[in-house]
Design an enzyme around this catalytic site. Structure first.
Site, PDB file in Angstrom:
ATOM      1  N   GLY A 101       0.793  -1.236   0.000  1.00  0.00           N
ATOM      2  CA  GLY A 101       0.000   0.000   0.000  1.00  0.00           C
ATOM      3  C   GLY A 101       0.821   1.280   0.000  1.00  0.00           C
ATOM      4  O   GLY A 101       0.322   2.340   0.377  1.00  0.00           O
ATOM      5  N   SER A 102       2.061   1.212  -0.488  1.00  0.00           N
ATOM      6  CA  SER A 102       2.863   2.443  -0.477  1.00  0.00           C
ATOM      7  C   SER A 102       2.316   3.461  -1.475  1.00  0.00           C
ATOM      8  O   SER A 102       2.448   4.675  -1.262  1.00  0.00           O
ATOM      9  CB  SER A 102       4.330   2.138  -0.762  1.00  0.00           C
ATOM     10  OG  SER A 102       4.497   1.635  -2.063  1.00  0.00           O
ATOM     11  N   ASN A 103       1.701   3.002  -2.540  1.00  0.00           N
ATOM     12  CA  ASN A 103       1.106   3.947  -3.489  1.00  0.00           C
ATOM     13  C   ASN A 103      -0.204   4.516  -2.960  1.00  0.00           C
ATOM     14  O   ASN A 103      -0.518   5.682  -3.225  1.00  0.00           O
ATOM     15  CB  ASN A 103       0.944   3.288  -4.856  1.00  0.00           C
ATOM     16  CG  ASN A 103       2.294   3.124  -5.529  1.00  0.00           C
ATOM     17  OD1 ASN A 103       2.885   4.093  -5.994  1.00  0.00           O
ATOM     18  ND2 ASN A 103       2.814   1.900  -5.515  1.00  0.00           N
TER      19      ASN A 103
ATOM     20  N   HIS B  59       1.431   0.682 -13.315  1.00  0.00           N
ATOM     21  CA  HIS B  59       2.220  -0.486 -13.729  1.00  0.00           C
ATOM     22  C   HIS B  59       3.709  -0.135 -13.636  1.00  0.00           C
ATOM     23  O   HIS B  59       4.113   0.902 -14.177  1.00  0.00           O
ATOM     24  CB  HIS B  59       1.839  -0.879 -15.155  1.00  0.00           C
ATOM     25  CG  HIS B  59       2.611  -2.050 -15.691  1.00  0.00           C
ATOM     26  ND1 HIS B  59       2.677  -3.267 -15.034  1.00  0.00           N
ATOM     27  CD2 HIS B  59       3.360  -2.183 -16.823  1.00  0.00           C
ATOM     28  CE1 HIS B  59       3.431  -4.098 -15.731  1.00  0.00           C
ATOM     29  NE2 HIS B  59       3.852  -3.465 -16.817  1.00  0.00           N
TER      30      HIS B  59
HETATM   31  C1  GRF Z   1       3.540  -1.285  -7.430  1.00  0.00           C
HETATM   32  O1  GRF Z   1       4.846  -1.483  -7.903  1.00  0.00           O
HETATM   33  C2  GRF Z   1       2.572  -1.224  -8.573  1.00  0.00           C
HETATM   34  O2  GRF Z   1       3.099  -0.626  -9.732  1.00  0.00           O
HETATM   35  C3  GRF Z   1       2.284  -2.681  -8.822  1.00  0.00           C
HETATM   36  O3  GRF Z   1       2.231  -3.258  -7.532  1.00  0.00           O
HETATM   37  C4  GRF Z   1       3.049  -2.507  -6.650  1.00  0.00           C
HETATM   38  C5  GRF Z   1       2.226  -2.122  -5.462  1.00  0.00           C
HETATM   39  O4  GRF Z   1       2.985  -1.553  -4.434  1.00  0.00           O
HETATM   40  N1  GRF Z   1       1.082  -2.846  -9.614  1.00  0.00           N
HETATM   41  P1  GRF Z   1       2.260  -0.945  -3.163  1.00  0.00           P
HETATM   42  O5  GRF Z   1       1.315  -1.987  -2.606  1.00  0.00           O
HETATM   43  O6  GRF Z   1       1.548   0.314  -3.595  1.00  0.00           O
HETATM   44  O7  GRF Z   1       3.379  -0.625  -2.197  1.00  0.00           O
END
Ligand code: GRF
Length: 207
Positions: free
Chosen positions: A12-14, A114
């Site tokens: 969930g870092s994004n 992605h």
């Molecule tokens: C990210 O690298 C995204 O591009 C891919 O999965 C990963 C998720 O990372 N689809 P996080 O859970 O947001 O840390």
């Protein structure tokens, strides 16, 4: 307010990058109305709770165990989002491919991240596969893209933002992963800003 849902499966870092951008005013008019996780142990759940965002844990396994079709899961997921008055959906590390039963409720309103450039390394382990391709001399760089999800094609659709990420000869996979994630954390909020914050129509989209 534009009410978005963020779908996560893991770290969930994004999601955190979006929550931070909302909290410090970089996504004006945008509210994370809901976080959905298909995995109970996803750290993304804790991040959402910490920010006071409602969370729904919605696993696929009860559907598969009951022999229910995948469309039923997708349709029920869409219903949950609609119950929270969500108009845009961000897939931030969400590990299921969503079909028409979901996408038809949010036409051109689903955004995916992605960790590779358009048309490359679709599917899981994209960073590791790019790293291996680099070591075989097949590519000189990889990248990150943010795109709309028009259909069931995996990691494909109209590109909203993309950025090249170089690969360095001496670096390990961990280093490359860290640099790609850093780009993601900047590019995703930026792309959402351009998509959602440049004016608003009556349905909560940009004009
Ligand atoms: C990210 O690298 C995204 O591009 C891919 O999965 C990963 C998720 O990372 N689809 P996080 O859970 O947001 O840390």
């Amino acid at each position: 307010m534009i009410r978005i849902a963020v779908l996560v499966s893991g770290f969930g870092s994004n999601l955190q990058a979006i929550l931070d951008a909302v909290a410090d005013g970089r996504l004006p008019g945008v509210q994370v109305a809901l976080v959905v996780s298909n995995r109970r142990e996803a750290l993304g759940i804790r991040r959402a709770v910490r920010h006071g965002v409602p969370v729904v844990y919605f696993p696929l396994s009860p559907y598969t165990q009951a022999g229910r079709p995948r469309q039923a899961y997708d349709a029920d997921l869409a219903s949950i989002l609609r119950a929270f008055d969500v108009t845009w959906v961000v897939l931030a590390g969400w590990m299921h491919v969503l079909g028409r039963a979901f996408l038809s409720h949010f036409p051109s309103r689903v955004v995916n991240l992605h960790p590779a450039l358009p048309g490359t390394f679709a599917g899981t382990e994209a960073i590791a596969r790019a790293y291996e391709a680099y070591r075989r001399g097949e590519i000189a760089h990889t990248g990150v893209m943010v795109h709309l999800v028009p259909d069931e094609a995996v990691d494909a659709g109209p590109v909203l933002a993309q950025e090249k990420v170089p690969i360095y000869p001496e670096e390990g996979l961990d280093d490359l992963e860290a640099r790609i994630h850093a780009v993601e954390h900047r590019l995703l909020p930026q792309a959402l800003y351009e998509l959602l914050c440049c004016g608003e129509d009556e349905e909560g989209g940009k004009v």
